[in-house]
Design a protein around this motif. Sequence first.
Motif, PDB file in Angstrom:
ATOM      1  N   SER A 206       0.852  -1.212  -0.049  1.00 13.73           N
ATOM      2  CA  SER A 206       0.012  -0.049  -0.167  1.00 13.73           C
ATOM      3  C   SER A 206       0.920   1.166  -0.024  1.00 13.73           C
ATOM      4  CB  SER A 206      -1.035  -0.038   1.177  1.00 13.73           C
ATOM      5  OG  SER A 206      -1.459   1.278   1.422  1.00 13.73           O
ATOM      6  N   GLY A 207       0.290   2.206  -0.511  1.00 12.10           N
ATOM      7  CA  GLY A 207       1.033   3.755  -0.362  1.00 12.10           C
ATOM      8  C   GLY A 207       2.166   3.677  -1.527  1.00 12.10           C
ATOM      9  N   GLY A 208       3.190   4.363  -1.460  1.00 11.48           N
ATOM     10  CA  GLY A 208       4.479   4.464  -2.299  1.00 11.48           C
ATOM     11  C   GLY A 208       5.103   3.146  -2.334  1.00 11.48           C
TER      12      GLY A 208
ATOM     13  N   CYS B   7      -5.834   4.917  -1.635  1.00 10.18           N
ATOM     14  CA  CYS B   7      -7.271   4.491  -1.442  1.00 10.18           C
ATOM     15  C   CYS B   7      -8.027   5.574  -0.754  1.00 10.18           C
ATOM     16  CB  CYS B   7      -7.541   2.860  -0.973  1.00 10.18           C
ATOM     17  SG  CYS B   7      -9.330   2.414  -0.930  1.00 10.18           S
TER      18      CYS B   7
ATOM     19  N   SER C 183       0.027   3.910   5.404  1.00 11.74           N
ATOM     20  CA  SER C 183      -0.624   2.551   5.387  1.00 11.74           C
ATOM     21  C   SER C 183      -0.801   2.003   6.956  1.00 11.74           C
ATOM     22  CB  SER C 183       0.320   1.568   4.645  1.00 11.74           C
ATOM     23  OG  SER C 183       0.241   2.304   3.154  1.00 11.74           O
TER      24      SER C 183
ATOM     25  N   ARG D  97     -14.235   1.183   4.992  1.00 14.68           N
ATOM     26  CA  ARG D  97     -13.480   0.067   5.842  1.00 14.68           C
ATOM     27  C   ARG D  97     -14.463  -0.782   6.092  1.00 14.68           C
ATOM     28  NH1 ARG D  97     -11.301   5.010   8.080  1.00 14.68           N
ATOM     29  NH2 ARG D  97     -12.673   5.109   9.911  1.00 14.68           N
TER      30      ARG D  97
HETATM   31  P1  ADP Z   1       2.346   5.337   2.911  1.00 11.95           P
HETATM   32  O1  ADP Z   1       2.074   4.062   3.278  1.00 11.95           O
HETATM   33  O2  ADP Z   1       3.390   5.132   1.567  1.00 11.95           O
HETATM   34  O3  ADP Z   1       2.814   6.623   3.761  1.00 11.95           O
HETATM   35  P2  ADP Z   1      -0.019   7.003   2.077  1.00 11.95           P
HETATM   36  O4  ADP Z   1       0.268   7.919   2.995  1.00 11.95           O
HETATM   37  O5  ADP Z   1      -0.582   7.419   0.635  1.00 11.95           O
HETATM   38  O6  ADP Z   1       1.238   5.902   1.831  1.00 11.95           O
HETATM   39  O7  ADP Z   1      -1.126   5.848   2.654  1.00 11.95           O
HETATM   40  C1  ADP Z   1      -1.474   4.635   1.972  1.00 11.95           C
HETATM   41  C2  ADP Z   1      -2.966   4.385   2.209  1.00 11.95           C
HETATM   42  O8  ADP Z   1      -3.360   4.115   3.473  1.00 11.95           O
HETATM   43  C3  ADP Z   1      -3.716   5.511   1.876  1.00 11.95           C
HETATM   44  O9  ADP Z   1      -3.997   5.770   0.437  1.00 11.95           O
HETATM   45  C4  ADP Z   1      -5.131   5.106   2.624  1.00 11.95           C
HETATM   46  O10 ADP Z   1      -6.002   4.329   1.884  1.00 11.95           O
HETATM   47  C5  ADP Z   1      -4.611   4.544   3.825  1.00 11.95           C
HETATM   48  N1  ADP Z   1      -4.621   5.399   4.954  1.00 11.95           N
HETATM   49  C6  ADP Z   1      -3.643   6.557   5.296  1.00 11.95           C
HETATM   50  N2  ADP Z   1      -3.996   7.206   6.304  1.00 11.95           N
HETATM   51  C7  ADP Z   1      -5.185   6.708   6.769  1.00 11.95           C
HETATM   52  C8  ADP Z   1      -6.008   7.289   7.384  1.00 11.95           C
HETATM   53  N3  ADP Z   1      -5.708   8.418   8.477  1.00 11.95           N
HETATM   54  N4  ADP Z   1      -7.368   6.540   7.736  1.00 11.95           N
HETATM   55  C9  ADP Z   1      -7.693   5.800   7.102  1.00 11.95           C
HETATM   56  N5  ADP Z   1      -6.789   5.213   5.998  1.00 11.95           N
HETATM   57  C10 ADP Z   1      -5.605   5.670   5.683  1.00 11.95           C
END
Ligand code: ADP
Length: 326
Positions: free
Chosen positions: A13-15, A77, A109, A86
Amino acid sequence: MKKEVTKIGVLTSGGDSPGMNACIRAVVRSGLYYNLEVYGIMRGYSGMVENDIIKMESRSVANIIQRGGTILKTSRCKEFYTPEGRQQAYNNLKKLGINGLVIIGGDGSFRGAQIFSNEFDIPCIGLPGTIDKDIAGTDFTIGFDTAVNTAVEAIDKIRDTADAHDRLFIIEVMGRDAGYIALHSGIATGAENILIPEKKTDIDSIIKSLQEKEKRKKLVNLIVVAEGEEFGGVELAKMIKERMPLLETRVCILGHIQRGGTPTCFDRLIASRMGYSAVESLIEGRHNIFVGILNNKMHYIPLDEAVKKKQRISEEWLKIVKILAS
Ligand code: ADP
């Protein structure tokens, strides 16, 4: 009483970061070794919400340990930020009987995993997969070593051309709001200056040091800047040009090449160890933690600590940069 975990889901998930595939492989094969059913969830939390989930077998992860990217794909997402999204994700997991989750990703994530695990009865284990190394409680994150080595290789090449033309090169590297890629790659390539978000940039002292170096006829200079630093490479070059118009300056933004490529041996190793530990953790009844490596030992850290704390840049490292860049 702890519930027995029988079916686990794994997602990235994420980057993305190099080594995620090695980690997926470790989770799948360790899960199968312990007679668990293993499911791959596609495109991070999106696959959970949209029910894009596939059964994984040992051969599903054949020939991927050396590949960058992630075979499960990843995404950011939006729906997962909402309680309805969720709930939908939970319903889909419940339908398949998935009762344990392994989330490979960064701090965002982990935040998602923490919220999800507080709302529903599915234990979540996080594995730090990020090139930024911005998660407290682990010495390394999956992908950081590869990204730094990619940056080092590129900066070495830039030094050759900088040297041929007697130029100042400003090289912007990734890391979001963390300066680790800049700090590590900058020290390893002998950069004259390293600018990171964790430390306020002092333009006057950069100009002063460049002018002093000009007097000594040291015209080849590399400045490594983290993307999250307050000015960034392009703005910094502009400010230097205004104050030193005769200095030949070029900017190079390394960008996404730092995310891709074959993971280093080190990243494959930590990915494999962490993947195995995640499965073991689920079997042993740990929940809502992430697996980190501290002093070469596995550590289990509550997810909310990773979410609250930021890594600190060591003062000693910053001192080394100053001394060696003379
Ligand atoms: P990384 O994991 O690389 O830091 P992100 O910050 O984009 O990347 O987070 C990845 C994903 O995790 C988001 O697109 C979202 O789906 C979920 N996520 C992040 N923060 C939250 C949150 N506060 N509540 C629910 N889901 C979250």
